[in-house]
Design a protein around this motif. Structure first.
Motif, PDB file in Angstrom:
ATOM      1  N   VAL A  36       8.023 -18.031  -6.180  1.00 25.50           N
ATOM      2  CA  VAL A  36       7.229 -17.987  -4.943  1.00 25.50           C
ATOM      3  C   VAL A  36       6.116 -19.031  -4.989  1.00 25.50           C
ATOM      4  O   VAL A  36       5.870 -19.735  -4.008  1.00 25.50           O
ATOM      5  CB  VAL A  36       6.677 -16.558  -4.719  1.00 25.50           C
ATOM      6  N   GLN A  41       4.190 -20.432  -1.561  1.00 21.12           N
ATOM      7  CA  GLN A  41       3.800 -19.197  -0.889  1.00 21.12           C
ATOM      8  C   GLN A  41       2.581 -18.586  -1.575  1.00 21.12           C
ATOM      9  O   GLN A  41       2.310 -18.842  -2.744  1.00 21.12           O
ATOM     10  CB  GLN A  41       4.950 -18.199  -0.882  1.00 21.12           C
ATOM     11  N   GLU A  45       1.660 -13.512   1.181  1.00 15.14           N
ATOM     12  CA  GLU A  45       3.025 -13.607   1.711  1.00 15.14           C
ATOM     13  C   GLU A  45       3.996 -12.795   0.863  1.00 15.14           C
ATOM     14  O   GLU A  45       4.862 -12.087   1.390  1.00 15.14           O
ATOM     15  CB  GLU A  45       3.472 -15.067   1.779  1.00 15.14           C
ATOM     16  N   LEU A  46       3.844 -12.878  -0.458  1.00 14.70           N
ATOM     17  CA  LEU A  46       4.712 -12.107  -1.345  1.00 14.70           C
ATOM     18  C   LEU A  46       4.469 -10.621  -1.158  1.00 14.70           C
ATOM     19  O   LEU A  46       5.417  -9.832  -1.089  1.00 14.70           O
ATOM     20  CB  LEU A  46       4.483 -12.515  -2.805  1.00 14.70           C
ATOM     21  N   THR A  47       3.214 -10.220  -1.052  1.00 11.68           N
ATOM     22  CA  THR A  47       2.889  -8.814  -0.852  1.00 11.68           C
ATOM     23  C   THR A  47       3.504  -8.294   0.446  1.00 11.68           C
ATOM     24  O   THR A  47       4.051  -7.189   0.480  1.00 11.68           O
ATOM     25  CB  THR A  47       1.360  -8.609  -0.833  1.00 11.68           C
ATOM     26  N   ALA A  48       3.452  -9.090   1.494  1.00 16.43           N
ATOM     27  CA  ALA A  48       4.057  -8.690   2.766  1.00 16.43           C
ATOM     28  C   ALA A  48       5.560  -8.474   2.607  1.00 16.43           C
ATOM     29  O   ALA A  48       6.127  -7.533   3.174  1.00 16.43           O
ATOM     30  CB  ALA A  48       3.777  -9.738   3.839  1.00 16.43           C
ATOM     31  N   GLN A  49       6.205  -9.323   1.826  1.00 14.40           N
ATOM     32  CA  GLN A  49       7.644  -9.171   1.588  1.00 14.40           C
ATOM     33  C   GLN A  49       7.928  -7.894   0.796  1.00 14.40           C
ATOM     34  O   GLN A  49       8.884  -7.171   1.090  1.00 14.40           O
ATOM     35  CB  GLN A  49       8.192 -10.381   0.846  1.00 14.40           C
ATOM     36  N   VAL A  50       7.104  -7.615  -0.198  1.00 12.29           N
ATOM     37  CA  VAL A  50       7.293  -6.410  -1.020  1.00 12.29           C
ATOM     38  C   VAL A  50       7.089  -5.157  -0.173  1.00 12.29           C
ATOM     39  O   VAL A  50       7.813  -4.171  -0.322  1.00 12.29           O
ATOM     40  CB  VAL A  50       6.340  -6.409  -2.240  1.00 12.29           C
ATOM     41  N   ALA A  52       7.559  -4.816   3.025  1.00  6.89           N
ATOM     42  CA  ALA A  52       8.492  -4.703   4.146  1.00  6.89           C
ATOM     43  C   ALA A  52       9.493  -3.583   3.878  1.00  6.89           C
ATOM     44  O   ALA A  52       9.918  -3.356   2.746  1.00  6.89           O
ATOM     45  CB  ALA A  52       9.217  -6.026   4.365  1.00  6.89           C
ATOM     46  N   ASP A  54      12.702  -1.521   3.353  1.00 10.57           N
ATOM     47  CA  ASP A  54      14.035  -1.824   2.831  1.00 10.57           C
ATOM     48  C   ASP A  54      14.733  -0.514   2.498  1.00 10.57           C
ATOM     49  O   ASP A  54      14.164   0.563   2.637  1.00 10.57           O
ATOM     50  CB  ASP A  54      13.983  -2.759   1.614  1.00 10.57           C
ATOM     51  N   ARG A  62       6.965   0.941  -2.721  1.00 10.42           N
ATOM     52  CA  ARG A  62       6.650  -0.437  -2.333  1.00 10.42           C
ATOM     53  C   ARG A  62       5.167  -0.734  -2.504  1.00 10.42           C
ATOM     54  O   ARG A  62       4.794  -1.818  -2.948  1.00 10.42           O
ATOM     55  CB  ARG A  62       7.104  -0.707  -0.890  1.00 10.42           C
ATOM     56  N   SER A  66       3.696  -3.504  -5.011  1.00  8.59           N
ATOM     57  CA  SER A  66       2.818  -4.570  -4.528  1.00  8.59           C
ATOM     58  C   SER A  66       1.559  -4.660  -5.383  1.00  8.59           C
ATOM     59  O   SER A  66       1.056  -5.761  -5.640  1.00  8.59           O
ATOM     60  CB  SER A  66       2.466  -4.371  -3.057  1.00  8.59           C
TER      61      SER A  66
END
Length: 76
Positions: A36, A41, A45-50, A52, A54, A62, A66
């Motif tokens: 990342v 990134q 941004e990584l935290t937002a992906q984690v 999200a 799923d 999650r 994070s």
């Protein structure tokens, strides 16, 4: 550590062949952070992906992940 830090998504996927233990998880997290960062990134941004939604982790898991990722980000 028994596992090298992955340098690519393919190397992270290759970790699926190994038995899951704390070192494997740590190597995977470190690899994701490394990749990342190389892509420019941010931690946000990584935290937002984690965080999200799923089908693998529930909301509490999650959030915990994070926090672990944020701690690892600061350590690497």
């Amino acid at each position: 550590m028994n596992y090298p830090i992955p340098n690519s998504p393919e190397q992270i996927f290759d970790l699926r062949q190994a038995p899951v233990d704390e070192e494997l998880v740590a190597a995977a997290i470190a690899g994701v952070i490394k990749i990342v960062r190389a892509q420019g990134q941010s931690l946000e941004e990584l935290t937002a992906q984690v965080l999200a939604d799923d089908l693998v982790l529930d909301k509490q898991q999650r959030r915990w992940l994070s926090q672990v990722v944020a701690q690892a980000w600061d350590s690497l």
